[in-house]
Design a protein around this motif. Structure first.
Motif, mmCIF file in Angstrom:
data_model
loop_
_atom_site.group_PDB
_atom_site.id
_atom_site.type_symbol
_atom_site.label_atom_id
_atom_site.label_comp_id
_atom_site.label_asym_id
_atom_site.label_seq_id
_atom_site.Cartn_x
_atom_site.Cartn_y
_atom_site.Cartn_z
ATOM 1 N N TYR A 176 3.719 -24.552 -16.975
ATOM 2 C CA TYR A 176 2.385 -26.568 -16.826
ATOM 3 C C TYR A 176 3.738 -27.355 -16.310
ATOM 4 N N SER A 177 4.791 -27.284 -16.299
ATOM 5 C CA SER A 177 5.856 -28.200 -16.422
ATOM 6 C C SER A 177 5.862 -27.847 -14.213
ATOM 7 N N GLY A 178 5.865 -26.840 -14.172
ATOM 8 C CA GLY A 178 5.999 -26.670 -12.444
ATOM 9 C C GLY A 178 7.024 -26.780 -12.095
ATOM 10 N N TRP A 179 8.301 -26.793 -13.060
ATOM 11 C CA TRP A 179 9.244 -26.156 -12.625
ATOM 12 C C TRP A 179 10.117 -24.897 -12.976
ATOM 13 N N TYR A 180 10.810 -24.212 -12.461
ATOM 14 C CA TYR A 180 10.994 -22.848 -12.998
ATOM 15 C C TYR A 180 11.817 -22.401 -12.865
ATOM 16 N N LEU A 181 12.979 -22.889 -12.616
ATOM 17 C CA LEU A 181 14.559 -22.878 -11.596
ATOM 18 C C LEU A 181 15.747 -24.113 -12.050
ATOM 19 N N SER A 182 16.866 -23.573 -13.203
ATOM 20 C CA SER A 182 17.136 -24.843 -12.853
ATOM 21 C C SER A 182 17.040 -26.374 -13.304
ATOM 22 N N GLY A 183 16.213 -26.393 -14.081
ATOM 23 C CA GLY A 183 15.814 -27.076 -15.061
ATOM 24 C C GLY A 183 16.254 -27.893 -16.082
ATOM 25 N N ASN A 184 14.976 -28.533 -16.946
ATOM 26 C CA ASN A 184 15.369 -29.312 -18.403
ATOM 27 C C ASN A 184 15.578 -28.204 -19.133
ATOM 28 N N GLU A 185 14.842 -27.055 -19.702
ATOM 29 C CA GLU A 185 14.790 -25.798 -20.126
ATOM 30 C C GLU A 185 16.462 -25.197 -20.028
ATOM 31 N N LYS A 204 31.409 -18.399 -0.509
ATOM 32 C CA LYS A 204 30.603 -17.185 0.144
ATOM 33 C C LYS A 204 30.002 -16.577 -1.425
ATOM 34 N N GLY A 205 29.273 -17.547 -1.766
ATOM 35 C CA GLY A 205 28.762 -17.335 -3.616
ATOM 36 C C GLY A 205 27.660 -16.414 -3.712
ATOM 37 N N LEU A 206 27.215 -16.159 -5.056
ATOM 38 C CA LEU A 206 26.500 -15.352 -5.603
ATOM 39 C C LEU A 206 24.596 -15.693 -5.712
ATOM 40 N N ASN A 207 23.313 -15.001 -5.918
ATOM 41 C CA ASN A 207 22.447 -16.017 -6.817
ATOM 42 C C ASN A 207 22.507 -15.324 -8.125
ATOM 43 N N SER A 208 22.774 -16.160 -8.227
ATOM 44 C CA SER A 208 22.685 -16.030 -10.199
ATOM 45 C C SER A 208 22.667 -16.923 -11.704
ATOM 46 N N ARG A 209 21.190 -17.518 -11.752
ATOM 47 C CA ARG A 209 20.711 -18.327 -11.758
ATOM 48 C C ARG A 209 20.200 -18.177 -13.097
ATOM 49 N N LEU A 210 20.039 -18.658 -14.179
ATOM 50 C CA LEU A 210 19.361 -18.415 -15.716
ATOM 51 C C LEU A 210 17.837 -18.617 -15.622
ATOM 52 N N ASP A 211 16.804 -18.528 -15.022
ATOM 53 C CA ASP A 211 15.419 -18.808 -15.082
ATOM 54 C C ASP A 211 14.656 -19.735 -16.438
ATOM 55 N N LEU A 248 26.894 -22.921 -18.776
ATOM 56 C CA LEU A 248 26.577 -22.679 -17.028
ATOM 57 C C LEU A 248 25.683 -21.226 -16.697
ATOM 58 N N GLY A 249 24.160 -21.727 -17.285
ATOM 59 C CA GLY A 249 24.005 -20.222 -17.503
ATOM 60 C C GLY A 249 23.047 -19.507 -16.539
ATOM 61 N N VAL A 250 23.897 -18.247 -16.387
ATOM 62 C CA VAL A 250 23.674 -17.236 -14.954
ATOM 63 C C VAL A 250 22.705 -16.463 -15.513
ATOM 64 N N ALA A 251 22.552 -15.520 -14.218
ATOM 65 C CA ALA A 251 21.174 -14.486 -14.778
ATOM 66 C C ALA A 251 21.616 -13.026 -15.633
ATOM 67 N N ASN A 252 22.915 -12.573 -15.656
ATOM 68 C CA ASN A 252 23.172 -11.369 -16.710
ATOM 69 C C ASN A 252 24.799 -12.188 -17.085
ATOM 70 N N GLY A 253 25.129 -11.305 -17.919
ATOM 71 C CA GLY A 253 26.346 -11.377 -18.305
ATOM 72 C C GLY A 253 27.235 -10.894 -18.038
ATOM 73 N N LEU A 254 27.494 -9.507 -16.616
ATOM 74 C CA LEU A 254 27.893 -8.907 -15.924
ATOM 75 C C LEU A 254 28.503 -10.316 -14.926
ATOM 76 N N ASP A 255 26.728 -10.797 -13.779
ATOM 77 C CA ASP A 255 27.340 -11.674 -13.163
ATOM 78 C C ASP A 255 28.821 -12.738 -13.674
ATOM 79 N N ALA A 256 28.428 -13.112 -15.326
ATOM 80 C CA ALA A 256 29.501 -13.869 -15.659
ATOM 81 C C ALA A 256 30.506 -14.099 -15.677
ATOM 82 N N LEU A 257 30.578 -12.176 -15.768
ATOM 83 C CA LEU A 257 32.747 -12.053 -15.920
ATOM 84 C C LEU A 257 32.790 -11.938 -14.868
ATOM 85 N N ARG A 258 32.269 -11.814 -13.446
ATOM 86 C CA ARG A 258 32.684 -11.626 -12.319
ATOM 87 C C ARG A 258 32.762 -12.826 -11.749
ATOM 88 N N LEU A 259 31.412 -13.823 -11.476
ATOM 89 C CA LEU A 259 32.254 -15.574 -11.408
ATOM 90 C C LEU A 259 33.413 -15.781 -11.934
#
Length: 368
Positions: A27-36, A228-235, A54-65
């Motif tokens: 119900y916040s209407g905000w689903y990425l990179s918000g208050n949570e 040249k980045g990735l798309n790796s975000r914690l929803d 920094l929250g990211v999509a998964n543990g592998l991405d964390a190490l890759r980054l």
């Protein structure tokens, strides 16, 4: 059946809070990179004891980054070497090779199954730029001796903290001991989301800023890409769930330790080898591994008696089909561990009766 890990029942402990948190996100209407996300990153930084998360999509991405950021900083370059425990999960190796770096496998200590401090220095060459510590099974692999070696050779320490949230070395937590750390919140972890999720922790502001850009398509300004980045975000939904579950992590760890102590105090079978635990603050028992030469027979025996077990891990990284260049390496300790390891049920909801049943069966097992 005593399940290896009953995630449904664990999450039901907090179902009302989790449902409310998800409801608020919807119900916040905000689903990425918000208050949570912001809340989780702040809370996790305080929990681990670092300046930045920094929250990211998964543990592998964390190490890759992390590795990718060091390359962007010029601290590493393609072809450089990273020392890594040979008996880790393949994600640790994938993060290295994905950045065209070379993993140098070091055998573990046979008592605690963590990287053998006495073998690290022999593996260092002029191309070595980092050591990856993997806190395998939930036990801390960091030592003062390892830190001294890394300082002497100017090596970065990168922690794979996927299995050790809340684990201590002296008065500091894993995830704050090295230069940067990758964390996984895969549902089965001690701190688990309800989907894939991960994070990076560090005290290095310059490194953090580059990682943050890399995880967002390489952009620091919208639609302008420096890397040249990735798309790796914690929803936001996963961040909200983690905000709830983080509050209960320490109490869950205490219950895991009680179960582990029961196993250690009561398993008594000459055919089964148990891990050595010297410091109970330095192990959060994400897994409880036992070792036997007749693993298949023991696993079948337990399954026939309604005990679910898992193997971590049946094939070591250097024997995987995807890495033919490493298939001929001679790593006998690692191979022995991967051939003999069997993980027993352990969780914050395992009961005394279940523990007693498992131990009784183990002690009654005759592999002859």
């Amino acid at each position: 059946m005593i399940k290896f890990l009953d995630l449904k029942q664990i999450n039901l402990l907090y179902s009302e809070e989790i449902s409310n948190a998800i409801h608020d996100v919807i119900y916040s209407g905000w689903y990425l990179s918000g208050n949570e996300n912001k809340k989780f990153e702040e809370q996790y930084s305080r929990f681990i004891g670092v300046d930045y998360t920094l929250g990211v999509a998964n543990g592998l991405d964390a190490l890759r980054l992390i590795f990718r950021a060091y390359i962007e900083l010029g601290i590493m370059q393609e072809g450089d070497e990273v020392i890594v425990p040979a008996n880790t999960f393949i994600a640790s190796i994938l993060a290295i090779t994905d950045n065209n770096l070379i993993p140098i496998f070091v055998e573990p200590n046979e008592l605690n199954f963590q990287i053998d401090e006495d073998k690290i220095e022999k593996a260092i060459t002029s191309r070595t730029k980092a050591l990856m510590l993997v806190h395998l099974y939930g036990a801390c692999s960091y030592t003062n001796g390892i830190n001294d070696i890394c300082k002497r050779y100017n090596l970065k320490i990168i922690e794979d903290n996927a299995q050790a949230h809340g684990c201590y070395f002296e008065n500091k937590m894993t995830g704050s001991l090295g230069d940067a750390s990758g964390h996984s919140f895969y549902p089965g972890k001690n701190l688990g989301a309800m989907g894939d999720a991960g994070a990076i922790t560090t005290n290095d502001r310059k490194l953090f800023d580059i990682i943050k850009a890399l995880a967002n398509y390489g952009s620091t300004v919208k639609y302008e890409c420096k890397y040249k980045g990735l798309n790796s975000r914690l929803d936001e939904i996963q961040a909200a769930i983690l905000n709830v579950k983080l509050k209960y992590l320490k109490s869950e760890i205490s219950k895991r330790k009680e179960a582990a102590k029961y196993y250690i105090d009561n398993i008594n079978n000459k055919s089964i080898y148990l891990p050595s635990v010297k410091d109970w603050n330095s192990n959060v028992f994400h897994l409880f591994p036992i070792f036997t030469k007749k693993r298949s027979a023991l696993q079948k025996y337990l399954s026939d008696n309604n005990i679910e077990t898992l193997i971590h891990y049946p094939i070591p990284p250097h024997k995987q089909v995807c890495y033919p260049e490493f298939n001929n390496l001679n790593l006998p300790i690692t191979e022995k561990i991967h051939n003999e390891e069997l993980s027993l049920p352990i969780s914050p909801i395992i009961t005394n009766d279940e523990l007693k049943k498992i131990v009784k069966l183990l002690n009654s097992w005759n592999n002859e």
